[in-house]
Write an enzyme that holds these catalytic residues in place. Structure first.
Site, PDB file in Angstrom:
ATOM      1  CE1 TYR A   1      -3.585  -2.537   0.566  1.00 20.12           C
ATOM      2  CE2 TYR A   1      -4.641  -0.493   1.227  1.00 20.12           C
ATOM      3  CZ  TYR A   1      -4.729  -1.809   0.828  1.00 20.12           C
ATOM      4  OH  TYR A   1      -5.957  -2.389   0.699  1.00 20.12           O
TER       5      TYR A   1
ATOM      6  CE  LYS B   1       1.970 -17.630  -2.853  1.00 18.54           C
ATOM      7  NZ  LYS B   1       1.078 -18.789  -2.993  1.00 18.54           N
TER       8      LYS B   1
ATOM      9  CG  ASP C   1      -1.852 -20.073  -1.649  1.00 19.61           C
ATOM     10  OD1 ASP C   1      -1.346 -20.073  -0.502  1.00 19.61           O
ATOM     11  OD2 ASP C   1      -1.310 -20.655  -2.614  1.00 19.61           O
TER      12      ASP C   1
ATOM     13  CG  ASP D   1      -8.172  -4.519   1.795  1.00 15.60           C
ATOM     14  OD1 ASP D   1      -9.132  -4.088   2.447  1.00 15.60           O
ATOM     15  OD2 ASP D   1      -8.086  -4.416   0.548  1.00 15.60           O
TER      16      ASP D   1
ATOM     17  CG  ASP E   1     -13.740  -6.765   2.193  1.00 16.36           C
ATOM     18  OD1 ASP E   1     -13.455  -6.103   3.210  1.00 16.36           O
ATOM     19  OD2 ASP E   1     -14.226  -6.263   1.158  1.00 16.36           O
TER      20      ASP E   1
HETATM   21  C1  IPM Z   1     -10.361  -0.995   4.149  1.00 13.52           C
HETATM   22  C2  IPM Z   1     -10.607  -0.373   2.802  1.00 13.52           C
HETATM   23  C3  IPM Z   1      -9.441   0.539   2.461  1.00 13.52           C
HETATM   24  C4  IPM Z   1      -8.192  -0.308   2.417  1.00 13.52           C
HETATM   25  C5  IPM Z   1      -9.624   1.351   1.176  1.00 13.52           C
HETATM   26  C6  IPM Z   1     -10.872   2.177   1.191  1.00 13.52           C
HETATM   27  C7  IPM Z   1      -8.427   2.210   0.880  1.00 13.52           C
HETATM   28  O1  IPM Z   1     -10.795  -1.362   1.848  1.00 13.52           O
HETATM   29  O2  IPM Z   1     -10.190  -0.240   5.128  1.00 13.52           O
HETATM   30  O3  IPM Z   1     -10.359  -2.214   4.248  1.00 13.52           O
HETATM   31  O4  IPM Z   1      -7.909  -0.947   1.400  1.00 13.52           O
HETATM   32  O5  IPM Z   1      -7.485  -0.334   3.418  1.00 13.52           O
HETATM   33 MG    MG Z   2     -10.989  -3.310   2.637  1.00 11.33          MG
END
Ligand code: IPM
Ligand code: MG
Length: 372
Positions: free
Chosen positions: A143, A190, A222, A246, A250
């Protein structure tokens, strides 16, 4: 009886409406326990670009640094998502804020409310016992590494860099969190391919003897993506890099039934920040139908950071109660469907311990039966 200054960065999309519910709940905590929360609103994201040209104006940084905590909504706007050539992007605001506040650790707990089990596409027995914490490194890795394009613009690169120092400080948080939980630490990386991952392993292996009670395991990312779906209850604390964290967080929100359920706290060298893990969900913006629970649960984490543990527990308890009663926003496919603000009102009422909440629930149920 204490006074706290909270920087409120609502951001874009559904940010303002979900943050408004968290503020209701904080105010209810204030009412009940005699604390005062003073909110200082500041701009971030696409709305900040529209108004000032900058996704993170200096004023916003100053407000955060002067506050006891930052409550963050969400950022992002489709007009930037579909324009890869945009020079200024809302996300830059959040990334710069994380960097400026030194928020190197992002804690994302994944807990499952029993009433939401059916929402998870996995068989119920697979979700049984899921209770994990993803500790995501937040100010390093790909990032923040060097990135760019070749002169002819046809080659692009992003660099993943980690120093031993950065790895050690995030790993320490992982070890400490594991000590307060089931004492299982999983490093997800990884290391079969990436040199930076091999450094993560080296550092974590070196630290492990300092925490003899913690069992440390290692998993390639993975495989971890697969294991999260196959056997999620095996995880206690996961530590991982910025991008893997990240993605995996999710993915793990699916276990909780909705992306709208997962809160997070980001901690580091300055003021801590609390935000839902979800994005700005522009399709629902302004429609009062977004799920405010991730933000309300983030506010509970904010209370914990202020050492208001009883108050934080009260908020979590109120959320558990509404879940038990079958209330929820549309994403939760609830028995009693509420709007974002109705859910905020009910939780605030429960926290404040007023009898109002039964009345409100009754009104919503009546409305539903009239529709039917
Ligand atoms: C998160 C979001 C952010 C990230 C984005 C909005 C930059 O997806 O906080 O998980 O990737 O960190
Ligand atoms: Mg995110």
């Amino acid at each position: 009886m204490k006074k706290y200054k909270i920087a409120v960065l609502s951001g874009d999309g559904i940010g303002p409406e979900v943050v408004a519910q968290a503020i209701k709940v904080l105010d209810a905590v204030g009412q009940r326990y005699g604390h005062t929360f003073r909110y200082c609103h500041a701009l971030v994201g696409a709305i900040a670009i529209d108004q000032t040209g900058d996704p993170l104006p200096e004023e916003t940084i100053a407000t955060c640094l002067e506050s006891d905590a930052v409550l963050f909504g969400s950022i992002g706007h489709p007009k930037y998502d579909n324009d890869p050539s945009a020079k200024v992007r809302p996300e830059q605001g959040l990334l710069k804020l994380r960097k400026t506040l030194g928020l190197y650790a992002n804690l994302r707990p994944v807990t499952i409310y029993p009433s939401l089990r059916d929402l998870c596409p996995l068989r119920p027995e697979r979700v049984e016992g899921v209770d994990m914490l993803i500790v995501r490194e937040l100010t390093g890795g790909i990032y923040f590494g060097e990135r760019g394009r070749s002169e002819d613009k046809l080659t692009a690169f992003d660099t993943c860099t980690y120093s031993a120092y950065e790895i050690e400080r995030i790993a320490r948080i992982g070890f400490q969190e594991a000590m307060n939980r089931r004492k299982q630490l999983m490093l997800v990386d990884k290391a079969n391919v990436l040199e930076s991952s091999r450094l993560w392993r080296e550092v974590v292996q070196k630290m492990a003897p300092e925490y003899p009670e913690v069992t440390v395991n290692y998993m390639f990312v993975d495989n971890a993506a697969m294991q999260l779906i196959l056997y999620p209850a095996q995880f206690d604390v996961i530590i991982t890099s910025n991008m893997f964290g990240d993605i995996l967080s999710d993915a793990s929100s699916v276990l909780a039934g909705s992306l709208g359920m997962l809160p997070s706290s980001s901690v580091g060298s300055h003021t801590s920040l609390f935000e839902p893990i979800h994005g700005s969900y522009p399709e629902a913006a302004g429609e009062d139908r977004a799920n405010p629970l991730a933000t309300i649960l983030s506010a509970a984490m904010l209370l914990d950071s202020l050492e208001l543990h009883k108050e934080a527990e009260q908020v979590r308890e109120a959320v558990a109660q509404v879940m038990e009663k079958g209330l929820g926003t549309e994403d939760l496919k609830p028995k009693i469907k509420c709007t974002c603000s109705e859910l905020g009102d009910i939780i605030a009422d429960i926290v404040e311990d007023t009898e109002n909440h039964s009345l409100r629930i009754q009104k919503i149920s009546d409305r539903i039966s009239t529709i039917i």
